[in-house]
Motif scaffolding. Sequence first.
Motif, short mmCIF file in Angstrom:
data_model
loop_
_atom_site.label_atom_id
_atom_site.label_comp_id
_atom_site.label_asym_id
_atom_site.label_seq_id
_atom_site.Cartn_x
_atom_site.Cartn_y
_atom_site.Cartn_z
N THR A 1 -12.60 2.65 8.04
CA THR A 1 -13.11 1.70 7.54
C THR A 1 -12.84 1.76 6.19
O THR A 1 -12.02 1.23 5.30
CB THR A 1 -14.83 1.50 7.58
N GLU A 2 -13.01 3.45 5.63
CA GLU A 2 -12.55 3.49 3.87
C GLU A 2 -11.33 3.50 3.56
O GLU A 2 -11.15 2.68 2.61
CB GLU A 2 -13.33 4.94 3.25
N GLN A 3 -10.40 3.62 4.56
CA GLN A 3 -8.72 4.11 4.81
C GLN A 3 -8.35 2.32 4.87
O GLN A 3 -7.83 2.36 4.03
CB GLN A 3 -8.18 5.07 5.31
N ALA A 4 -9.14 1.99 5.34
CA ALA A 4 -8.63 0.47 5.33
C ALA A 4 -8.93 0.36 4.41
O ALA A 4 -7.94 -1.17 3.97
CB ALA A 4 -9.40 0.16 6.92
N GLN A 5 -10.19 0.28 3.84
CA GLN A 5 -10.01 -0.47 2.52
C GLN A 5 -9.33 -0.79 1.12
O GLN A 5 -9.13 -1.10 0.46
CB GLN A 5 -11.52 -0.28 1.76
N LEU A 6 -8.55 1.00 1.34
CA LEU A 6 -7.76 1.24 0.10
C LEU A 6 -5.93 1.13 0.78
O LEU A 6 -5.84 0.47 -0.75
CB LEU A 6 -6.99 2.99 0.86
N LEU B 1 -14.57 0.60 -5.74
CA LEU B 1 -14.78 1.76 -6.97
C LEU B 1 -16.78 1.81 -6.65
O LEU B 1 -17.02 2.22 -7.28
CB LEU B 1 -14.32 1.05 -7.88
N ARG B 2 -17.11 0.23 -6.43
CA ARG B 2 -17.97 0.10 -6.40
C ARG B 2 -18.81 0.78 -5.36
O ARG B 2 -19.99 1.27 -4.94
CB ARG B 2 -18.65 -1.51 -6.57
N LEU B 3 -18.24 -0.21 -3.90
CA LEU B 3 -19.04 0.96 -2.82
C LEU B 3 -18.50 2.87 -2.99
O LEU B 3 -19.59 3.33 -1.53
CB LEU B 3 -17.85 0.49 -1.11
N HIS B 4 -18.33 3.09 -3.03
CA HIS B 4 -17.12 4.53 -3.02
C HIS B 4 -16.94 5.67 -4.35
O HIS B 4 -16.00 5.45 -4.72
CB HIS B 4 -16.36 4.78 -2.54
#
Length: 267
Positions: A87-92, A115-118
Amino acid sequence: CLIGGIVLAHHARCSLLDESMKMLLARSLVIAIPVALAGCTVTPKVTVKSEAQYYQEANASLKSGNYTGAVTAFEALESLYPVGNYTEQAQLEVIYGKLMQADYLAAITAADRYLRLHPESARLDYVLYLRGLANYNADQDGLLKRLPINMAHRDLGQAKVAFDDFRQLISRYPNSPYVADARQRMIYLRNQLAESEMHVARYYQTRGAQVAVINRARWVVENYPESSPVPEALQLLTTSYEAMGMKELAKQTQELLAANTQSSKSN
């Protein structure tokens, strides 16, 4: 005869009833058969792809240059697996994909969300760099760049934000692999922002608004001291101080201009 007529009428009535019943039965069958068939229809089985499959397909689209398909697939992955391994990589990748689509505002929004989520992510330097690129390009109108127009004379609101993004990157992550490129872009932006201020200062000079000229020229010297328009800013300051009878300030500024010119020649 009366009895015979009644009997005949009865038979006729019975015949009519029989016909009505037949028609009603036929209509019922017409309605019932499709309903029964519908009840027997087999619902196709929906295959749900795994998170890894979604990521592999999205990544393949990204590598092939199909950024629209890649962004759609990465967003679908996050929607179906909001706390998954990818998921995090997908957001990137959504930030990058939007940037490559030239959808700069969407890329900025996606970067802000990341930036807000991580806030503790190890990839914050990369996100700041991507956001800086999005802000940097948001002011670069492709059509206007082909025309004989000085881009510094347009609104540079996004350029200021880009400058701050790159400044944050360099300040917070000095060892980041993106620092070198960010620094070069800052030099360009610094010159553009300084020229924008000088463009306004020149206008005020034509109007004889000496105080406004001084304010703009001083802003360039104090905030963009290494920019290319600084010598012109110092010259405008000298002229404006002399016009206002401020001889000492004019003399000091003239000396600063001479020192700046000498330094430029030696470099």
